[in-house]
Each structure stands twice: as C-alpha cells, then as structure tokens.
Design a protein around this motif. Structure first.
Motif, PDB file in Angstrom:
ATOM      1  N   ALA A  85       0.831  -1.211   0.000  1.00 46.29           N
ATOM      2  CA  ALA A  85       0.000   0.000   0.000  1.00 46.29           C
ATOM      3  C   ALA A  85       0.865   1.262   0.000  1.00 46.29           C
ATOM      4  N   VAL A  86       1.928   1.257   0.794  1.00 43.53           N
ATOM      5  CA  VAL A  86       2.827   2.421   0.838  1.00 43.53           C
ATOM      6  C   VAL A  86       3.535   2.591  -0.505  1.00 43.53           C
ATOM      7  N   LEU A  87       4.009   1.503  -1.071  1.00 45.01           N
ATOM      8  CA  LEU A  87       4.675   1.545  -2.366  1.00 45.01           C
ATOM      9  C   LEU A  87       3.718   2.060  -3.444  1.00 45.01           C
ATOM     10  N   SER A  88       2.495   1.584  -3.393  1.00 41.75           N
ATOM     11  CA  SER A  88       1.471   2.018  -4.345  1.00 41.75           C
ATOM     12  C   SER A  88       1.207   3.515  -4.211  1.00 41.75           C
ATOM     13  N   THR A  89       1.140   4.007  -2.986  1.00 45.38           N
ATOM     14  CA  THR A  89       0.898   5.429  -2.756  1.00 45.38           C
ATOM     15  C   THR A  89       2.021   6.282  -3.331  1.00 45.38           C
ATOM     16  N   LYS A  90       3.254   5.861  -3.122  1.00 46.71           N
ATOM     17  CA  LYS A  90       4.403   6.623  -3.634  1.00 46.71           C
ATOM     18  C   LYS A  90       4.393   6.637  -5.163  1.00 46.71           C
TER      19      LYS A  90
ATOM     20  N   ASN B 146      12.488   3.877  -4.185  1.00 49.35           N
ATOM     21  CA  ASN B 146      13.630   2.976  -3.975  1.00 49.35           C
ATOM     22  C   ASN B 146      13.667   2.483  -2.533  1.00 49.35           C
ATOM     23  N   THR B 147      13.486   3.402  -1.596  1.00 54.26           N
ATOM     24  CA  THR B 147      13.498   3.049  -0.174  1.00 54.26           C
ATOM     25  C   THR B 147      12.367   2.085   0.149  1.00 54.26           C
ATOM     26  N   GLU B 148      11.190   2.332  -0.367  1.00 52.82           N
ATOM     27  CA  GLU B 148      10.036   1.475  -0.080  1.00 52.82           C
ATOM     28  C   GLU B 148      10.213   0.074  -0.673  1.00 52.82           C
ATOM     29  N   ILE B 149      10.827  -0.016  -1.836  1.00 54.69           N
ATOM     30  CA  ILE B 149      11.097  -1.337  -2.422  1.00 54.69           C
ATOM     31  C   ILE B 149      12.071  -2.097  -1.534  1.00 54.69           C
ATOM     32  N   ASP B 150      13.096  -1.396  -1.038  1.00 54.45           N
ATOM     33  CA  ASP B 150      14.049  -2.039  -0.122  1.00 54.45           C
ATOM     34  C   ASP B 150      13.346  -2.525   1.145  1.00 54.45           C
ATOM     35  N   PHE B 151      12.484  -1.679   1.718  1.00 58.43           N
ATOM     36  CA  PHE B 151      11.751  -2.074   2.930  1.00 58.43           C
ATOM     37  C   PHE B 151      10.841  -3.267   2.658  1.00 58.43           C
ATOM     38  N   PHE B 152      10.206  -3.270   1.479  1.00 62.92           N
ATOM     39  CA  PHE B 152       9.330  -4.381   1.109  1.00 62.92           C
ATOM     40  C   PHE B 152      10.133  -5.679   1.036  1.00 62.92           C
ATOM     41  N   GLN B 153      11.279  -5.629   0.397  1.00 66.63           N
ATOM     42  CA  GLN B 153      12.100  -6.834   0.275  1.00 66.63           C
ATOM     43  C   GLN B 153      12.637  -7.275   1.635  1.00 66.63           C
ATOM     44  N   LEU B 154      12.979  -6.328   2.488  1.00 64.38           N
ATOM     45  CA  LEU B 154      13.416  -6.689   3.843  1.00 64.38           C
ATOM     46  C   LEU B 154      12.288  -7.363   4.619  1.00 64.38           C
ATOM     47  N   GLN B 155      11.055  -6.903   4.404  1.00 63.06           N
ATOM     48  CA  GLN B 155       9.902  -7.521   5.068  1.00 63.06           C
ATOM     49  C   GLN B 155       9.713  -8.953   4.577  1.00 63.06           C
TER      50      GLN B 155
END
Length: 192
Positions: free
Chosen positions: A118-123, A149-158
């Motif tokens: 959802a956060v990635l989609s919003t950005k 870029n940051t949100e993709i990294d956070f998504f992959q870390l999750q």
C-alpha cells in the motif's frame, strides 16, 4: 473616401499588431520548450531505481510470483525519448503495483506485506500524479523516485523477515500452546 482610409488604417494596425503577437507567441513557445527540456533532463537524470538483491531463500519463495517479477522488470526499464515516455512508464507502474495486492502468494499474505504494498502504491501514484501535471515539479518527482527505492528495499526486507522467522524452529510444546490459544477450536457455549 474618409471612411475607406479609416478602414485601411484600422486593417494595417490590426495586421501589424497580429505580427507582433505572433513574435511574442513564438518567444513564449521557445521559453516553454526550454522549461520542458530542463524538466525532462532533471527527471531523466533522477530516474534511477536501484533494486537490492534478495537473499536466495527468499528468492526461492517468490520465484513464482509473476506480478512481482513483472513489476521489477518494468521499473528497471528506463524511458529515453520524451517526457511523454516517462508519463506512460509511471502509468504502467501504477497498474503493475496495483496487481501486486491481488496476487500475493499465500506464504506472504500477511498484513505487514499488504501495508508495504500500500505504501509503495501510494508513492508510485504520487509520482504518476506529479508527472502528469502541466507544470511538472521535477524536484518532487525525483524525490519520490528516491522514496520508491526506499520502499522497495523495505518491502524486500519484510519478505526476508518473514522467511527468516519461518525458519526458526519451534520449541517443545509451542505448537500445543498455539493450538490452545486458537479461538476457532474453542468449545461452543452450548456444550459446556
């Protein structure tokens, strides 16, 4: 006779004023083209998506998630020609990120993954909104690219966190306690 001369003078004045307007219009168009070129160069230079590699165990779990692979492929392809190409790319990315939410693999179908999507989609949708404005704020678009870029990294870390947690062995009796806490297994009130 006087009326004819007044008409002729009026027409000459009109023609001269139209020629001046055309010159001003051409100058304004050139200024606008220069502004668009500056915006294009700024966005082109800032359009850098750096996707970090993911751990092999996590990669094995998401290999069959075609929508994620399609999203990563699409985000890594950089438009080249015009600002219109960047606008089309951002619209395509919006569609790809929307598809992620409906196709999450069962293993990763958890609230934290849905929140990250959802956060990635919003950005991405914010970037799409800014890039489709008449006066494109290139600094905001470039800033949002960094945030994506940051949100993709956070998504992959999750994703990696979920895989790591699943690999932690259960202690003796932990499975029984988990089953006892399950309210779906509780004895109905009628039987008590």
């Amino acid at each position: 006779m006087k009326l004819k001369s007044v008409y002729i003078i009026f027409l000459l004045a009109l023609i001269i004023s139209c020629q001046n307007d055309n010159k001003l219009l051409i100058i304004e168009q050139q200024k606008e083209a220069q502004k668009k070129e500056v915006v294009f160069k700024s966005i082109e230079n800032g359009w850098e998506f750096n996707i970090s590699p993911i751990e092999p165990a996590t990669q094995a779990k998401i290999n069959n998630w075609m929508e994620w692979r399609n999203f990563l492929t699409e985000i890594n392809l950089k438009p080249k020609s015009t600002i219109g190409a960047f606008q089309k790319k951002s619209a395509t990315l919006c569609k790809k990120v929307d598809a992620l939410n409906f196709t999450i693999p069962t293993y990763f179908d958890k609230p934290q993954i849905k929140a990250r999507i959802a956060v990635l989609s919003t950005k991405i949708k914010s970037m799409d909104l800014y890039i489709h404005l008449n006066q494109i704020p290139s600094s905001k678009v470039v800033k949002l690219i960094g945030e994506i870029n940051t949100e993709i990294d956070f998504f992959q870390l999750q994703l990696e966190e979920i895989v790591k947690r699943s690999q932690i062995p259960l202690e003796e009796g932990e499975e029984d306690i988990t089953r006892m806490k399950d309210t779906a297994r509780a004895i109905p009130d009628e039987l008590k």
